[in-house]
Every structure is written in C-alpha cells, then in structure tokens.
Scaffold this motif. Structure first.
Motif, PDB file in Angstrom:
ATOM      1  N   LEU A  94      33.361  38.936  43.419  1.00 50.16           N
ATOM      2  CA  LEU A  94      33.985  39.474  42.196  1.00 50.16           C
ATOM      3  C   LEU A  94      34.811  38.895  41.766  1.00 50.16           C
ATOM      4  CD1 LEU A  94      35.514  42.864  43.653  1.00 50.16           C
ATOM      5  CD2 LEU A  94      32.585  42.273  42.466  1.00 50.16           C
ATOM      6  N   PHE A  95      35.320  37.790  41.576  1.00 47.59           N
ATOM      7  CA  PHE A  95      36.252  36.507  41.174  1.00 47.59           C
ATOM      8  C   PHE A  95      35.406  35.911  40.216  1.00 47.59           C
ATOM      9  CE2 PHE A  95      37.749  32.292  40.345  1.00 47.59           C
ATOM     10  CZ  PHE A  95      38.886  32.957  39.525  1.00 47.59           C
ATOM     11  N   GLY A  96      33.953  35.507  40.831  1.00 46.20           N
ATOM     12  CA  GLY A  96      33.112  34.817  40.637  1.00 46.20           C
ATOM     13  C   GLY A  96      32.248  34.419  39.522  1.00 46.20           C
ATOM     14  N   PHE A  97      32.110  36.495  39.385  1.00 41.60           N
ATOM     15  CA  PHE A  97      31.549  37.102  38.471  1.00 41.60           C
ATOM     16  C   PHE A  97      32.432  37.413  36.914  1.00 41.60           C
ATOM     17  CE2 PHE A  97      30.804  40.869  35.675  1.00 41.60           C
ATOM     18  CZ  PHE A  97      29.944  41.273  35.503  1.00 41.60           C
ATOM     19  N   TRP A  98      33.546  37.534  37.312  1.00 44.00           N
ATOM     20  CA  TRP A  98      34.321  37.661  36.367  1.00 44.00           C
ATOM     21  C   TRP A  98      34.820  36.297  35.582  1.00 44.00           C
ATOM     22  CZ3 TRP A  98      39.628  35.583  36.017  1.00 44.00           C
ATOM     23  CH2 TRP A  98      40.668  35.688  34.838  1.00 44.00           C
ATOM     24  N   GLY A  99      34.678  34.926  36.798  1.00 47.00           N
ATOM     25  CA  GLY A  99      35.559  33.973  36.188  1.00 47.00           C
ATOM     26  C   GLY A  99      34.343  33.566  34.848  1.00 47.00           C
ATOM     27  N   ASN A 100      33.017  33.798  35.435  1.00 49.10           N
ATOM     28  CA  ASN A 100      32.030  33.210  34.277  1.00 49.10           C
ATOM     29  C   ASN A 100      31.781  33.851  33.546  1.00 49.10           C
ATOM     30  OD1 ASN A 100      31.282  30.568  36.532  1.00 49.10           O
ATOM     31  ND2 ASN A 100      30.633  32.254  38.027  1.00 49.10           N
ATOM     32  N   LYS A 101      31.496  34.570  33.321  1.00 52.28           N
ATOM     33  CA  LYS A 101      31.951  35.752  32.429  1.00 52.28           C
ATOM     34  C   LYS A 101      32.890  35.195  31.552  1.00 52.28           C
ATOM     35  CE  LYS A 101      31.463  40.889  30.906  1.00 52.28           C
ATOM     36  NZ  LYS A 101      29.995  40.837  29.994  1.00 52.28           N
ATOM     37  N   VAL A 102      34.382  35.882  32.048  1.00 52.38           N
ATOM     38  CA  VAL A 102      35.221  36.150  30.937  1.00 52.38           C
ATOM     39  C   VAL A 102      35.276  34.470  30.098  1.00 52.38           C
ATOM     40  CG1 VAL A 102      37.841  35.916  30.358  1.00 52.38           C
ATOM     41  CG2 VAL A 102      36.127  37.770  31.544  1.00 52.38           C
ATOM     42  N   TRP A 103      35.353  32.936  31.215  1.00 53.48           N
ATOM     43  CA  TRP A 103      36.283  32.143  31.321  1.00 53.48           C
ATOM     44  C   TRP A 103      34.471  30.716  31.193  1.00 53.48           C
ATOM     45  CZ3 TRP A 103      37.407  27.493  34.566  1.00 53.48           C
ATOM     46  CH2 TRP A 103      38.381  26.148  33.670  1.00 53.48           C
ATOM     47  N   THR A 104      33.545  30.798  32.234  1.00 52.03           N
ATOM     48  CA  THR A 104      32.570  30.128  32.216  1.00 52.03           C
ATOM     49  C   THR A 104      31.870  30.234  30.368  1.00 52.03           C
ATOM     50  OG1 THR A 104      32.836  29.571  34.279  1.00 52.03           O
ATOM     51  CG2 THR A 104      31.005  28.761  33.071  1.00 52.03           C
ATOM     52  N   PHE A 105      31.444  31.293  30.358  1.00 50.46           N
ATOM     53  CA  PHE A 105      29.876  31.585  29.712  1.00 50.46           C
ATOM     54  C   PHE A 105      30.747  32.282  28.499  1.00 50.46           C
ATOM     55  CE2 PHE A 105      27.566  30.630  33.855  1.00 50.46           C
ATOM     56  CZ  PHE A 105      27.204  29.379  33.725  1.00 50.46           C
ATOM     57  N   GLU A 106      32.239  32.922  28.858  1.00 54.20           N
ATOM     58  CA  GLU A 106      32.364  33.364  27.667  1.00 54.20           C
ATOM     59  C   GLU A 106      31.724  34.837  26.849  1.00 54.20           C
ATOM     60  OE1 GLU A 106      33.418  30.256  24.349  1.00 54.20           O
ATOM     61  OE2 GLU A 106      34.770  29.303  25.806  1.00 54.20           O
ATOM     62  N   SER A 107      31.102  35.525  27.459  1.00 52.10           N
ATOM     63  CA  SER A 107      30.554  36.306  27.218  1.00 52.10           C
ATOM     64  C   SER A 107      31.207  37.675  27.245  1.00 52.10           C
ATOM     65  CB  SER A 107      29.535  37.013  29.160  1.00 52.10           C
ATOM     66  OG  SER A 107      28.488  37.981  28.007  1.00 52.10           O
ATOM     67  N   THR A 108      30.733  38.342  25.839  1.00 53.51           N
ATOM     68  CA  THR A 108      31.297  39.705  25.614  1.00 53.51           C
ATOM     69  C   THR A 108      30.549  40.731  25.782  1.00 53.51           C
ATOM     70  OG1 THR A 108      30.744  39.224  23.146  1.00 53.51           O
ATOM     71  CG2 THR A 108      32.935  38.086  24.135  1.00 53.51           C
ATOM     72  N   LYS A 109      29.379  40.470  26.360  1.00 51.67           N
ATOM     73  CA  LYS A 109      28.894  42.258  26.695  1.00 51.67           C
ATOM     74  C   LYS A 109      28.414  42.842  27.254  1.00 51.67           C
ATOM     75  CE  LYS A 109      25.291  39.581  27.829  1.00 51.67           C
ATOM     76  NZ  LYS A 109      23.932  38.944  27.901  1.00 51.67           N
ATOM     77  N   ARG A 110      29.149  43.639  27.293  1.00 55.79           N
ATOM     78  CA  ARG A 110      29.283  44.535  28.202  1.00 55.79           C
ATOM     79  C   ARG A 110      27.962  45.591  28.489  1.00 55.79           C
ATOM     80  NH1 ARG A 110      34.352  45.856  28.435  1.00 55.79           N
ATOM     81  NH2 ARG A 110      35.695  45.567  26.599  1.00 55.79           N
ATOM     82  N   SER A 111      27.399  45.324  29.700  1.00 63.63           N
ATOM     83  CA  SER A 111      26.051  45.563  29.929  1.00 63.63           C
ATOM     84  C   SER A 111      25.844  45.678  31.298  1.00 63.63           C
ATOM     85  CB  SER A 111      24.811  44.691  28.990  1.00 63.63           C
ATOM     86  OG  SER A 111      24.587  43.859  30.158  1.00 63.63           O
ATOM     87  N   VAL A 112      24.883  46.845  31.901  1.00 61.83           N
ATOM     88  CA  VAL A 112      24.883  46.763  33.174  1.00 61.83           C
ATOM     89  C   VAL A 112      24.079  45.191  33.701  1.00 61.83           C
ATOM     90  CG1 VAL A 112      23.549  47.853  35.489  1.00 61.83           C
ATOM     91  CG2 VAL A 112      24.386  48.865  33.051  1.00 61.83           C
ATOM     92  N   SER A 113      22.957  44.434  33.133  1.00 59.75           N
ATOM     93  CA  SER A 113      22.357  43.442  33.325  1.00 59.75           C
ATOM     94  C   SER A 113      22.792  42.724  33.689  1.00 59.75           C
ATOM     95  CB  SER A 113      21.488  43.371  31.922  1.00 59.75           C
ATOM     96  OG  SER A 113      22.540  42.432  30.614  1.00 59.75           O
ATOM     97  N   GLU A 114      24.500  42.286  33.381  1.00 61.76           N
ATOM     98  CA  GLU A 114      25.275  40.618  33.803  1.00 61.76           C
ATOM     99  C   GLU A 114      25.315  41.295  35.198  1.00 61.76           C
ATOM    100  OE1 GLU A 114      27.039  39.272  30.014  1.00 61.76           O
ATOM    101  OE2 GLU A 114      28.422  40.627  31.009  1.00 61.76           O
ATOM    102  N   PRO A 115      25.886  42.181  35.663  1.00 68.33           N
ATOM    103  CA  PRO A 115      26.185  42.385  37.572  1.00 68.33           C
ATOM    104  C   PRO A 115      24.981  42.177  37.907  1.00 68.33           C
ATOM    105  CG  PRO A 115      26.793  43.948  36.395  1.00 68.33           C
ATOM    106  CD  PRO A 115      26.426  43.249  34.587  1.00 68.33           C
ATOM    107  N   ILE A 116      23.674  42.660  37.590  1.00 73.38           N
ATOM    108  CA  ILE A 116      21.662  42.888  38.361  1.00 73.38           C
ATOM    109  C   ILE A 116      21.932  41.489  38.241  1.00 73.38           C
ATOM    110  CG2 ILE A 116      20.616  43.873  38.435  1.00 73.38           C
ATOM    111  CD1 ILE A 116      21.453  46.545  37.300  1.00 73.38           C
TER     112      ILE A 116
END
Length: 164
Positions: free
Chosen positions: A59-81
């Motif tokens: 969960l930390f890895g998902f959040w950290g990679n989304k927000v910090w590594t790849f700076e994704s601002t999308k809000r979609s179901v596809s990212e966690p899937i």
C-alpha cells in the motif's frame, strides 16, 4: 505557453528510477517493521503476520509511486488494478528466475538466483508502473491524439470573413 519539455527525457526518467528505488526500499522496510511488530506483540501466526506486513508495504509502495515517483494525479480504478496485476505477474517472474538459476547452477547459487530474480523484477516493475499503472496522459490539445471523424476547424482571418 506550450510545454516543450520531453516528458520522458533522461533527467526525468533518472529521477523516476531513483524515486522508484527509494519507495521500493521504504516499502521493504515497512514490510519488515510491521512483520516484526505484529509477530512480537500479537498472537497472530507468522504467516498471517507476513501477509499483513506485505500488504502494508504494498500500500505504501502504491501511494509513494503514484504520488512521488510518477506524480500521477489521475483518480481511476485502473491504477490500483494495474499495480496489483503487475506485482502478481512479477512475483511469478521472480520465483521462476530464482528456480531456473537453482536448477541450472545448483543450490549453492541461491544468492545469485535471488539477485538475478530481484533485479529483473525490479526493472519489470518500474516499466510496468511507468507505462501501464501510472502512464502519463496526453494533453487534451495534443496533436498526437487519435484522428477524429470530425473535420478540423479552419480559422478564417478577420480580413477574409466578408467573403465567407
């Protein structure tokens, strides 16, 4: 003013790789700390504790990679899937590479198998995160977007509008 920077330029990719490794190391540390705490202070079995601690790191890895590594601002179901699917696939890859090294080289090469499997899956995870889970969206006004069935709008200069 248009942004002329290349989104996949070497400095940006290098920064993403470094951040990916920091988040990955932090995820492993969270996994280890949670595992130690759960097994020390609860009556939960080590297998269940490991499952819980792994999910905490994931969960930390998902959040950290989304927000910090790849700076994704999308809000979609596809990212966690995609995130879960990528890690499930690379788990199989990791185990397979490790097993292949042990079969080909012997049990005395366990460390080699571990590092080859880990290195390969680290690269595969980065590529999967960058190009699947957290891929950058093309700007809405991008000229590289899919062709439209609508004819392009043609601007008529003000001086020529009388004739139109």
């Amino acid at each position: 003013m248009p942004n002329n920077s290349n989104e996949n330029s070497p400095p940006k990719v290098s920064r993403q790789i470094l951040r990916f490794l920091v988040i990955g190391g932090s995820s492993v540390a969270i996994d280890g700390i949670c595992y130690a705490l759960i097994t020390t202070w609860s009556g939960i079995s080590p297998d269940v504790a490991k499952g819980i601690s792994y999910v905490c790191g994931m969960l930390f890895g998902f959040w950290g990679n989304k927000v910090w590594t790849f700076e994704s601002t999308k809000r979609s179901v596809s990212e966690p899937i995609f995130y879960v699917l990528i890690y499930a696939c690379t788990l199989g890859l990791n185990v397979g590479i490790n097993r292949a090294v042990l079969l080909l080289a012997g049990d005395e090469f366990r460390l080699l198998g571990f590092f080859l499997a880990t290195g390969t899956t680290t690269v595969a995870n980065f590529v999967g995160m960058k190009f699947l889970a957290f891929r950058e969206q093309l700007p809405a006004d991008s000229t590289t977007s899919a062709p439209s069935s609508e004819p392009p709008e043609v601007a008529i200069p003000v001086s020529d509008r009388r004739a139109a």
